[in-house]
Design a protein around this motif. Structure first.
Motif, mmCIF file in Angstrom:
data_model
loop_
_atom_site.group_PDB
_atom_site.id
_atom_site.type_symbol
_atom_site.label_atom_id
_atom_site.label_comp_id
_atom_site.label_asym_id
_atom_site.label_seq_id
_atom_site.Cartn_x
_atom_site.Cartn_y
_atom_site.Cartn_z
ATOM 1 N N THR A 269 0.852 -1.182 0.000
ATOM 2 C CA THR A 269 0.000 0.000 0.000
ATOM 3 C C THR A 269 0.886 1.229 0.000
ATOM 4 O OG1 THR A 269 -1.687 -1.190 1.237
ATOM 5 C CG2 THR A 269 -1.833 1.209 1.224
ATOM 6 N N ILE A 270 0.608 2.177 -0.905
ATOM 7 C CA ILE A 270 1.446 3.366 -1.035
ATOM 8 C C ILE A 270 0.921 4.444 -0.089
ATOM 9 C CG2 ILE A 270 2.322 5.102 -2.632
ATOM 10 C CD1 ILE A 270 1.927 3.082 -4.861
ATOM 11 N N GLN A 271 1.785 4.887 0.846
ATOM 12 C CA GLN A 271 1.405 5.891 1.837
ATOM 13 C C GLN A 271 2.516 6.909 1.995
ATOM 14 O OE1 GLN A 271 0.551 3.774 5.450
ATOM 15 N NE2 GLN A 271 -1.345 2.840 4.671
ATOM 16 N N PRO A 272 2.197 8.121 2.491
ATOM 17 C CA PRO A 272 3.239 9.124 2.753
ATOM 18 C C PRO A 272 4.229 8.611 3.791
ATOM 19 C CG PRO A 272 1.059 10.120 2.751
ATOM 20 C CD PRO A 272 0.846 8.640 2.736
ATOM 21 N N TRP B 219 9.628 16.834 3.629
ATOM 22 C CA TRP B 219 8.611 17.841 3.324
ATOM 23 C C TRP B 219 7.462 17.145 2.597
ATOM 24 C CZ3 TRP B 219 13.839 18.932 2.070
ATOM 25 C CH2 TRP B 219 14.467 19.862 2.913
ATOM 26 N N HIS B 220 6.288 17.070 3.245
ATOM 27 C CA HIS B 220 5.115 16.481 2.606
ATOM 28 C C HIS B 220 4.492 17.453 1.612
ATOM 29 C CE1 HIS B 220 5.164 13.021 5.269
ATOM 30 N NE2 HIS B 220 5.198 13.813 6.337
ATOM 31 N N LYS C 297 6.260 22.601 6.323
ATOM 32 C CA LYS C 297 6.853 21.985 7.494
ATOM 33 C C LYS C 297 7.850 20.899 7.092
ATOM 34 C CE LYS C 297 5.590 19.420 11.664
ATOM 35 N NZ LYS C 297 4.474 18.750 12.396
ATOM 36 N N ASP C 298 8.959 20.824 7.847
ATOM 37 C CA ASP C 298 9.981 19.789 7.688
ATOM 38 C C ASP C 298 9.866 18.840 8.874
ATOM 39 O OD1 ASP C 298 12.204 18.200 7.445
ATOM 40 O OD2 ASP C 298 13.639 19.840 7.210
ATOM 41 N N ASP C 299 9.506 17.563 8.619
ATOM 42 C CA ASP C 299 9.332 16.582 9.686
ATOM 43 C C ASP C 299 10.593 15.787 9.979
ATOM 44 O OD1 ASP C 299 6.714 17.262 10.092
ATOM 45 O OD2 ASP C 299 5.905 15.733 8.732
ATOM 46 N N GLY C 300 11.757 16.216 9.446
ATOM 47 C CA GLY C 300 12.994 15.501 9.686
ATOM 48 C C GLY C 300 13.569 15.772 11.045
ATOM 49 N N PRO D 231 -2.843 9.811 -5.281
ATOM 50 C CA PRO D 231 -3.914 9.525 -4.299
ATOM 51 C C PRO D 231 -3.367 9.116 -2.943
ATOM 52 C CG PRO D 231 -4.480 8.586 -6.430
ATOM 53 C CD PRO D 231 -3.088 9.124 -6.566
ATOM 54 N N GLY D 232 -3.864 9.821 -1.907
ATOM 55 C CA GLY D 232 -3.486 9.511 -0.542
ATOM 56 C C GLY D 232 -2.333 10.336 -0.012
ATOM 57 N N PHE D 233 -1.798 11.284 -0.805
ATOM 58 C CA PHE D 233 -0.623 12.037 -0.389
ATOM 59 C C PHE D 233 -0.925 13.515 -0.094
ATOM 60 C CE2 PHE D 233 1.478 8.312 -1.619
ATOM 61 C CZ PHE D 233 2.772 8.336 -1.123
ATOM 62 N N GLY D 234 -2.120 13.880 0.184
ATOM 63 C CA GLY D 234 -2.442 15.238 0.623
ATOM 64 C C GLY D 234 -2.490 16.237 -0.490
#
Length: 839
Positions: A21-24, A35-36, A45-48, A69-72
């Motif tokens: 399943t492909i997810q962020p 970076w999403h 925002k940087d989540d690192g 699809p599914g990546f915001g």
């Protein structure tokens, strides 16, 4: 080997769990930046683990665009009509784009681990194909700067369709990676699908293929990243700060616009401090990743053994089929060009190792193996025989290389070139190297001059001004040709005018420019050193393969040997040996001399035997001819005795009767005179037949047919029998023996006389044909009285007829029915006429 085991494990796990399943991404301890890009605008925002939010969304770059699809959400870098198309959209770490050092990112901004390893990746989608992009290149992620000392890297797509990673340290480009985007297959580039682009560096400086490029179409069923190429960094990336940007470059020199924006969508940008495994990306679900990590923890990878392996052997520039291990490669007789492609085992750091090779049996001297792109000069003598060769290799980058050839200076290079006495032509090959070598090499102002007259260029059109379509990539300079498995790699480059170029991003193919020219001058006695020079700009990334070439290898037994030796204090060695055998011509083999002597003795004996047989055949032919003459003489004597003698006796008797009766019985005398006249005519006819039989000019099939036709007409003249003659018009003039045609004619005559005597008034047919395989066929038939063959006949006529044809080696068949007629069929094989013996 451990990578292969992991790949197998990945397949096994995927088979159990189904498609991932492909997810962020979710941040882990190795995620430096993530970076999403889901925000409606800056800051992003940087989540690192070392967060640096992105603050500048400029020049028409637009957030909140449709993602995978599914990546915001995603960001579009396709410029609007009213946007800054000269520079293009960009996403920066600073709010504004500026020239100079002010727009550097704020520390800390790590992009690699402590060992130099890194992974840079993003999800991308093209709005237009790379070749149709309005910019010069399509930057995905870059860390460039106007200040030369601060430049670090550029990760981008080149317009020809290359995925490229360029490491920049100051003004130097130290290696890198270049690979062609797939044009077909499941990961073929297009403007409809999303793709995952990644570059991975394992931190082992100078190890061959320490850099990997991935290009994977997002979708169900992907188990690992699709690697499209490898490269080599000769040093870790610099740790200084620079202008970080996504979708473009932050390097803007005043008003100069590089036009490197990405015409499409970018999402989910991640920079990691490790070289991530090919399964450690967003299209593989977390449960499968954890399972594979556990496999690696249980069986950690071992260091690669120090060794080398042979990839292929080219014979006359054609790949040879390698024999099983331990067995030599056997080639036919003659002089051969041999090219050996070999490499270190995967994972070996080849940089500190000096590689030398030789062909044992041809010479004991060790020579360095060629890596990178090469220029090979061959000196040819009379009949294009190879006298000597010289190879110039090119690796790394030229002085002042600036990301691409157009912005880089052309550097002068001069090399000595020894040309032997007797050289008439020179053959030049400029090659993109082994299949896994990539990069760019541009050459201009090629010159060849005598050292005594360096200003006189002997190489015509060294500036590549002449030729066909020289203003196009596919042009062909005067006297040059393209070769290779991908000739499009060889291009005409437009620098400060046309130049010869090799642009190679194909990891499995190569190309060459070749040219053969008359030397035009005669080298001095003993040979002469010329000056070879050209201008060049290059950034060549050698692959794992090395090459050693040997020209005009004569017959013999050899062993190709390669050795790599490390430096003190811990010397390490790796070696390779491969046997090869070139068969000697038959006349040089050990068994040839005794066999030739034996063959000579046998040939002499056969000559004597043939001469003896020829003399014997001559004597036998003479004897056969003598016997044939004797048989003809005996036959003629027999015929004269049996036939002519009888007829002469009849004439004598008739004459004596006339003499006795002429006075006493005139009526009887007149009857005897009639008998005398008939006998005289029969005698003349018999004499004509005998003369015809003995005349050599009648010894042909067509004469036989003419004679039989005349005989048949004469027999049935003034008779109640109507005769039809059917003789083929195209009978060939085949030569016959006189005895054959005599007996055959007598047999036909006898059959015709039988019709006249016994058939009564009727119709008769005489047919003559030459059948296949030289069979003479005759048929005499009538529709007269006929007879019953089962009832014994008076006389021996039919028996004699059969015996006559049996003597000729043929057959005689008589068919008859009372009241319906008779048919006689004769078949005889035409005999060969013996040739007269030669004197």
């Amino acid at each position: 080997m451990w990578v292969l085991q992991v790949m197998v494990a990945v397949g096994m796990v995927a088979a159990v769990l189904g498609a991932p399943t492909i997810q962020p991404y979710e941040s882990d301890e190795h995620t430096l930046h993530l970076w999403h890009l889901d925000e409606a605008g800056p800051p992003f925002k940087d989540d690192g683990v070392s967060p640096s939010p992105l603050l500048g969304l400029l020049n028409g770059a637009r957030a909140s665009q449709p993602p995978y699809p599914g990546f915001g959400a995603a960001i579009s870098f396709q410029p609007l009509p009213e946007g800054d198309r000269e520079y293009g959209p960009i996403l920066l770490a600073k709010p504004e784009l500026d020239s100079g050092p002010k727009d550097n990112v704020d520390p800390p901004f790590p992009i690699m681990g402590h060992d130099g390893a890194f992974t840079i990746e993003a999800l991308v989608k093209f709005d237009v194909m790379p070749a149709d992009s309005p910019g010069l290149a399509l930057d995905i992620v870059s860390m460039d700067d106007e200040v030369t000392a601060n430049r670090v890297f550029i990760f981008r797509v080149e317009k020809p369709g290359f995925l490229c990673f360029l490491p920049i340290t100051g003004s130097d480009v130290r290696g890198g990676g270049l690979a062609t985007l797939p044009k077909d297959g499941p990961h073929a580039v297009n403007t409809t699908d999303w793709f995952h682009a990644a570059v991975v560096y394992d931190g082992r400086e100078s190890a061959v293929n320490n850099l990997k490029l991935y290009w994977t179409k997002l979708g169900e069923g992907n188990e690992t990243a699709n690697m499209i190429g490898q490269g080599t960094l000769t040093a870790d990336l610099g740790r200084q700060l620079a202008d970080f940007a996504i979708g473009n470059t932050g390097n803007r020199q005043g008003s100069n616009a590089p036009k490197e924006f990405f015409p499409g969508l970018i999402d989910e940008v991640r920079i990691s401090s490790i070289a991530r495994a090919p399964y450690d990306f967003c299209f593989v679900d977390e449960e499968e990743k954890n399972r594979l990590d556990e496999l690696l923890r249980r069986a950690p990878p071992q260091g690669p053994p120090l060794g080398m392996m042979l990839e292929q052997v080219q014979v006359g520039e054609q790949p040879a089929v390698l024999p099983p291990a331990g067995q030599p490669l056997v080639l036919g007789p003659g002089l051969h060009r041999l090219d050996f492609d070999f490499k270190f085992l995967p994972g070996v750091n080849a940089d500190p190792l000096a590689v030398r090779c030789r062909l044992e049996g041809l010479g004991d001297e060790w020579h360095p193996a060629a890596r990178g792109m090469t220029m090979e000069w061959r000196m040819l003598g009379a009949g294009d025989a190879l006298l000597t060769q010289r190879v110039f290799a090119t690796t790394g980058s030229s002085i002042g290389w600036q990301i691409d050839a157009l912005s880089s200076p052309m550097v002068q290079r001069t090399e000595p070139l020894f040309i032997p006495e007797g050289t008439r032509k020179v053959h030049v090959t400029i090659s993109s190297g082994t299949d896994d070598t990539t990069g760019i090499w541009v050459i201009d102002d090629l010159a060849l001059a005598r050292s005594s007259a360096p200003q006189t260029n002997l190489w015509e059109d060294g500036g590549f001004q002449q030729g066909e379509r020289m203003n196009q990539l596919g042009g062909v300079p005067l006297h040059w040709q393209r070769h290779g498995t991908e000739p499009a790699i060889a291009r005409v480059m437009q620098m400060r005018g046309p130049s010869l170029g090799l642009v190679d991003a194909e990891q499995k193919r190569y190309a060459q420019w070749t040219s053969t020219r008359e030397l035009g001058v005669k080298p001095a006695a003993g040979g002469e050193t010329f000056l070879l020079s050209w201008k060049e700009a290059f950034n060549v990334i050698p692959g794992a393969s090395l090459r050693a070439s040997y020209l005009n290898v004569p017959p013999g037994e050899y062993a190709f040997q390669a050795i790599a030796v490390g430096s003190e204090p811990q010397p390490a060695t790796a070696s390779l040996a491969f046997p090869i055998k070139i068969e000697r011509p038959i006349w040089e083999r050990e068994w040839f001399a005794p066999l030739a002597v034996a063959a000579g003795v046998l040939a002499t004996a056969l000559l004597f035997f043939a001469a003896y047989r020829r003399r014997a055949r001559h004597r036998l032919s003479a004897i056969k001819l003598q016997h044939a003459v004797e048989r003809d003489r005996a036959r003629i004597a027999r015929d004269m005795h049996d036939d002519l003698g009888t007829r002469v006796t009849v004439l004598n008797l008739a004459a004596s009767f006339v003499r006795r009766a002429i006075d006493g019985d005139p009526e009887r005398a007149r009857q005897q005179v009639v008998r005398l006249e008939s006998a005289a005519r029969d005698l003349v006819t018999a004499m004509d037949g005998l003369v015809w039989a003995v005349n050599p000019s009648n010894d042909t099939l067509d004469h036989l047919a003419t004679h039989l036709s005349a005989v048949a007409q004469e027999i049935f003249r003034d008779s109640p029998v109507r005769l039809r003659i059917d003789i083929a018009d195209n009978l060939p003039p085949v030569t016959l023996r006189s005895d054959f045609r005599h007996h055959f004619a007598l047999g036909v005559k006898e059959a015709l006389h039988n019709i006249l005597k016994h058939a009564g008034p009727c119709e008769a047919t005489f047919m003559l044909r030459l059948l296949d395989h030289g069979v003479l066929f005759a048929e005499i038939s009538d529709n007269g009285l006929g007879f019953d063959p089962s009832i014994p006949q008076e006389g021996n006529g039919l028996t004699n007829l059969a015996a006559r044809f049996a003597e000729l080696g043929g057959t005689c068949v008589i068919e008859s029915t009372p009241g319906e007629g008779t048919r006689a069929i004769f078949r005889c094989q035409l005999p060969k006429v013996p040739a007269l013996p030669k004197a």
